[in-house]
Enzyme design. Sequence first.
Site, short mmCIF file in Angstrom:
data_model
loop_
_atom_site.label_atom_id
_atom_site.label_comp_id
_atom_site.label_asym_id
_atom_site.label_seq_id
_atom_site.Cartn_x
_atom_site.Cartn_y
_atom_site.Cartn_z
N CYS A 103 48.43 44.73 37.90
CA CYS A 103 47.35 44.30 38.81
C CYS A 103 47.29 42.79 38.91
O CYS A 103 47.02 42.23 39.98
CB CYS A 103 46.00 44.87 38.34
SG CYS A 103 45.56 44.44 36.65
N CYS B 87 50.70 46.53 30.28
CA CYS B 87 50.83 46.47 31.75
C CYS B 87 50.03 45.30 32.33
O CYS B 87 48.88 45.08 31.97
CB CYS B 87 50.32 47.78 32.35
SG CYS B 87 50.37 47.80 34.15
N ASP C 172 25.51 49.61 43.12
CA ASP C 172 26.07 48.34 43.56
C ASP C 172 25.08 47.17 43.70
O ASP C 172 25.38 46.08 43.27
CB ASP C 172 26.76 48.56 44.91
CG ASP C 172 27.73 47.48 45.26
OD1 ASP C 172 28.22 46.82 44.35
OD2 ASP C 172 28.01 47.29 46.46
N CYS D 36 45.19 45.11 43.86
CA CYS D 36 45.15 45.27 42.40
C CYS D 36 44.89 46.73 42.02
O CYS D 36 45.23 47.17 40.92
CB CYS D 36 44.15 44.32 41.74
SG CYS D 36 42.43 44.55 42.23
N CYS E 27 39.42 35.85 45.52
CA CYS E 27 39.73 37.26 45.79
C CYS E 27 39.58 37.54 47.30
O CYS E 27 38.60 37.13 47.93
CB CYS E 27 38.76 38.13 44.98
SG CYS E 27 38.88 39.90 45.31
N CYS F 260 45.32 50.17 29.06
CA CYS F 260 46.17 49.31 29.90
C CYS F 260 47.46 48.92 29.17
O CYS F 260 48.48 48.63 29.82
CB CYS F 260 45.43 48.04 30.31
SG CYS F 260 44.18 48.32 31.57
N CYS G 182 40.46 44.15 50.00
CA CYS G 182 41.85 44.19 49.56
C CYS G 182 41.97 45.23 48.46
O CYS G 182 41.10 45.32 47.59
CB CYS G 182 42.25 42.82 49.02
SG CYS G 182 43.92 42.74 48.34
N CYS H 134 48.10 40.54 42.69
CA CYS H 134 47.05 39.85 43.46
C CYS H 134 47.65 38.76 44.35
O CYS H 134 48.24 37.80 43.85
CB CYS H 134 46.00 39.24 42.51
SG CYS H 134 44.73 38.35 43.43
N CYS I 265 47.95 49.84 40.18
CA CYS I 265 47.62 50.42 38.88
C CYS I 265 48.34 51.76 38.64
O CYS I 265 48.15 52.72 39.39
CB CYS I 265 46.10 50.63 38.78
SG CYS I 265 45.62 51.35 37.20
#
Length: 342
Positions: free
Chosen positions: A187, A184, A127, A237, A207, A181, A234, A191, A241
Amino acid sequence: MTPAIANANVKFVARQLGFDDCRISVAARAPHADDYLKWVEAGHAGDMGWLERNTDRRCDPREVLDGCQSVVSLALNYLPSKDQARSDYRIARYSWNDDYHDLIEDRLKDLDLAMADMGGQQRYYVDTGPVLERDFASASGLGWNGKSTVQIHRKLGTWFFLAELLTTLKIEPDAPSKDHCGKCTACITACPTHAITGPRKMTATRCISYLTIEHKGAIPLEFRKAIGDRIYGCDDCLDACPWNRFAKVARETRLHARGEIFEHKLGDFLKMNVEDFRGVFAKSPIKRIKRERFLRNVCVALGNTGTKEDLSILQEVRKESEMLNEHASWAINEIKNRGCPD
Ligand code: B12
């Protein structure tokens, strides 16, 4: 050791260390580096100034580690449970217990040692390093980049952390995965703040994860209602999925919901002093934002869901700082406007 054997060895050790997937790509400029540079240029990094620094290093692992030949991408499932831990507020699932940075770093250290024995020199990150983690995950076939920009894995869905080791070892690369995906757009539609403006287009400063975690100042008025009862991050999204129908609860129990965090009613968080805050959120990623920012978020959620019972503690909190005064005053007004008298 041949590149093919190195591939098998690294994967074997990663599996032993409890990672849920491990895939390898060639160390090269990140395939979507230009998208990242445009994103930064457009000002989407907001308060995350570190995303605007070291752009050369972030775009190419060879700028980070001399002689880097391969990137090992790793996934760790963090899904604590499929149910929300409480009904009166929401906290993003990744932060329901211990901080993943510490937990994953311990495993990365061990994998680094094993790869050093194989003759490699490594840098490892989870990260916080200068690596476009999802881009290298995509290049190695560790899932594909979903329309929300979240990486999706056929077995893990969206509920996994990424980590990587940059290495001087020449390891046979894996093939990229296809994008599954299809048509689709769940997501994007889910949001609450319309932060996902199109497939893989994210205005981070809209976001809720950014607004409640990374953003340091006042939460802009235009987003406060949409934030609803979310007090840290949050998951909307991710929850939307369809690939999450296959997701299983994490094997690592230190990522399952921790009792102390969910013992509190929303309004009770405002009664915590600094010591209480540090106690409840010890080891949790939530401690990173410190008490004032956390209380700011709680005020917004109370403004959206609170009742007259919360008015007195909100009045108390107003005295603490300019930011809390403004957020608590906003919450008091919202509660009163819903018809709760003084
Ligand atoms: C800054 C950041 C944020 C910011 C900005 C998010 C964003 N979309 O850029 C904020 C605070 C909003 C955020 C939110 C979240 N984050 Co965050 N975040 C990061 C961080 C530190 C950097 C991301 C970054 O560089 N952003 C800049 C943009 C341009 O890069 P990007 O989104 O990674 O986009 C690249 C991909 O889309 C890539 N790409 C890859 N493959 C493909 C394929 C194709 C065809 C295309 C076109 C593009 C493409 O191209 C882009 C440029 O390289 C990473 C860790 C890291 N070092 O990578 C974690 C990370 C992305 N976050 C993570 C998590 C868990 C979250 C949240 C789910 C937390 C939460 N529940 O609240 C949300 C998800 C919101 C979302 N939809 O992205 C995980 C995601 C794991 C996963 N499975 O994807 C990461 C990888 C941390 C980790 N080590 O596990 N995050």
